[in-house]
Design a protein around this motif. Sequence first.
Motif, PDB file in Angstrom:
ATOM      1  N   TRP A 244       0.912  -1.035  -0.132  1.00 23.60           N
ATOM      2  CA  TRP A 244      -0.029  -0.113  -0.100  1.00 23.60           C
ATOM      3  C   TRP A 244       0.965   1.146  -0.096  1.00 23.60           C
ATOM      4  O   TRP A 244       1.564   1.465   1.071  1.00 23.60           O
ATOM      5  CB  TRP A 244      -1.000   0.016   1.301  1.00 23.60           C
ATOM      6  N   ARG A 245       0.907   1.816  -1.200  1.00 29.02           N
ATOM      7  CA  ARG A 245       2.156   2.861  -1.398  1.00 29.02           C
ATOM      8  C   ARG A 245       1.565   4.344  -0.498  1.00 29.02           C
ATOM      9  O   ARG A 245       0.419   4.656  -0.685  1.00 29.02           O
ATOM     10  CB  ARG A 245       1.830   3.307  -2.784  1.00 29.02           C
ATOM     11  N   GLY A 246       2.668   4.631  -0.028  1.00 27.16           N
ATOM     12  CA  GLY A 246       2.418   5.965   0.777  1.00 27.16           C
ATOM     13  C   GLY A 246       3.540   7.008   0.377  1.00 27.16           C
ATOM     14  O   GLY A 246       3.689   7.124  -0.786  1.00 27.16           O
ATOM     15  N   PRO A 247       4.023   7.827   1.261  1.00 26.34           N
ATOM     16  CA  PRO A 247       5.015   8.743   0.921  1.00 26.34           C
ATOM     17  C   PRO A 247       6.285   8.336   0.091  1.00 26.34           C
ATOM     18  O   PRO A 247       6.746   7.084   0.653  1.00 26.34           O
ATOM     19  CB  PRO A 247       5.559   9.375   2.127  1.00 26.34           C
ATOM     20  N   VAL A 248       6.726   8.763  -0.952  1.00 23.71           N
ATOM     21  CA  VAL A 248       7.942   8.349  -1.634  1.00 23.71           C
ATOM     22  C   VAL A 248       8.981   9.322  -1.352  1.00 23.71           C
ATOM     23  O   VAL A 248       8.929  10.499  -1.504  1.00 23.71           O
ATOM     24  CB  VAL A 248       7.527   8.256  -3.237  1.00 23.71           C
ATOM     25  N   LEU A 249       9.862   8.616  -0.965  1.00 28.05           N
ATOM     26  CA  LEU A 249      11.336   9.475  -0.433  1.00 28.05           C
ATOM     27  C   LEU A 249      12.466   9.542  -1.548  1.00 28.05           C
ATOM     28  O   LEU A 249      12.921   8.426  -1.717  1.00 28.05           O
ATOM     29  CB  LEU A 249      11.640   8.878   0.824  1.00 28.05           C
ATOM     30  N   TRP A 250      12.855  10.730  -1.865  1.00 29.47           N
ATOM     31  CA  TRP A 250      14.007  10.789  -2.795  1.00 29.47           C
ATOM     32  C   TRP A 250      15.396  11.320  -2.109  1.00 29.47           C
ATOM     33  O   TRP A 250      16.428  11.133  -2.337  1.00 29.47           O
ATOM     34  CB  TRP A 250      13.624  11.739  -3.690  1.00 29.47           C
TER      35      TRP A 250
END
Length: 659
Positions: A244-250
Amino acid sequence: MKQADPPLPLGPVAWTIAAFLVAAAPHLLAMPPLLGAVVVLLCGWRLLAAGKGWRPPPGWLRLLLTVGAIALLAVGFGGLWGRRAATGLLCLMLAAKMLELYRLRDLRMVASVSLFLIATQFLFDESLVYIAYLFGGVLIAIGALLRIQLLELGEAIPRSGNRRIIRDAALMLLAALPVALILFVSFPRLAEPLWGLPDEVMDGKTGLSDTMSPGSIADLYIDDSAAFRAEFNATPPPPERRYWRGPVLWRFDGDTWERAFLASRTPATKVPPGPDDFLYTVQLEPHERRWLFALDYPVTTPNEARISLDFQVTRRDPVTALTEYRMRSNPGFTDMPQLPESLRRLALSLPEDRNPRTLEMARQLRERFEDDRALIDHVLDWLREEPFYYSLETAPLGRHGADEFLFDLRRGYCEYYASAFAVLMRAAGIPTRVVTGYQGGYWQEGGQYLLVRQSDAHAWVEVWLAESGWTRVDPTAAVSPARIQSGARVATGDATGLDWISSLRYRYDRLQHLWNAWVLGFDADQQQSMMRFLGLPRLSSTGMALLMVGLLGLTILLLAWAWLKRPAGSRDPVLRAWLSFIHRMRRRGLGPAIGETPLAWAKRVAPELAEGEKLHELAESYCLIRYGDHEDEKLHERFIDQSRRLPTDRVEPPSTASV
């Protein structure tokens, strides 16, 4: 000189304090301990004062204690603003009222405001468990008001005492339920609420953050509350596909991973429907953040939400109430087959002078493997074969966190593996980003929905490969396959063996799910669906209002008919006649004082009446009928007749002759 009010008996004071403490209980648990202790001590003092006959403290002391308590609250909550501070202030003011709780109107005010205080708890938590708190608190508050009313009327408490008060309060509450149900079902509802709750109404409830550092997700392991629930139109995905996709961190500064402004503000590429799409509905619990959770890759966009370039679903306002949305996800979509140079640089950036051993390992791997896929598979095999452990027992990492974890510690939770793996991949020249969200969930067979808890929070990695775009890689799955198949609790060895407790919790969650769907989620669409089910046409707001008024009128008529048709013995005509006579005397300014018995009242007032001796007879007859064993109907009828005929004229003052 003004005569002091007679002291209040212990009974009504105890009922009023009980009503307040029950209403304040959830708020006291959320207060700083010192503030909660102040409230309890003030209530305890008033109970002792009622039992020992103490008088109220002087005004200057009451003012000093109140100002001090408010100052303590401001320090404890960091100010007097915010919902929790406001409800804390209300509790504190009602507790300060205990210092001057010496009149009937004060008792009635505290008991009445307690009803409002009960309702304020639902600004913070709307769980099903609070329904018992709601009914219990309302029952005690109504009982307190009834006990105050008996004191005001000068009625002695019968032997049944508190049982009778609780019974009468329960009957009043039961009579109010049909009215409440009609208002809930038929009150005209808007498509959107009239107002929204502000940020941070959940008492700092833990939840998934928009940053990740070692230990941040492990902290959620102890929180087994629901994060969201999902219902699927068809067979749910297997555990290994429940990401379950949440915040994506770069961005990575050496310690913490964060989101990138460009990626989170740029809209996503449109995802077309596919043959293997998942169609599902999510019931998201409030978490005070702006993101929603979805499986990869969202085809549809929920109302008032947007999908960013990295396929994070966000909305404009924080989620501060139960939120339901429908989603469609295409797991076969290829995410970004061509990687823009700006994103490539972002996905390869690493802080300087950090993790030299990891950088050296990446250099050696790059010399051995030209193909990115082969390099990644080799690292995953290395994680499986080396003594790495998936565990909550971790140590804090220093400046070279990836080095310390990969070569020394080798024990940690999912964010340790995701962060170290991402650093290693970037050092090897493979664009990488970290994704946080939830993985797994418990399938509720009885309710046909997937329960995802806060303890299912997870972090994984996405690497960019030329042939397949952004591709999910979960290093935790290499170390602990049980985490992916069975959940975090099983993987960390937290099985207690108490299966019956788990069974009860899952049964309760099914009830909570129904509560969310049919009560908290009862909106304008569901209201119209219910009207259609009942065979009614689609009604406008005016039509719903007219329907509500009609149903309320019919319900009130039925309740009135039931009241008039109750057994004659329950109506007590003697008591009604006595109360009617007292009402006549009050209009003459001759009513009984608080706690004054009928005989004492008659003795005091008789000299002021033209026919005072008949008042003595009436009071004696009432006491004989009310508290004796006489069931003579003729005596009852004679008393009722005397109470109606007895004049209430005062004695005429003697006239003075003019000299």
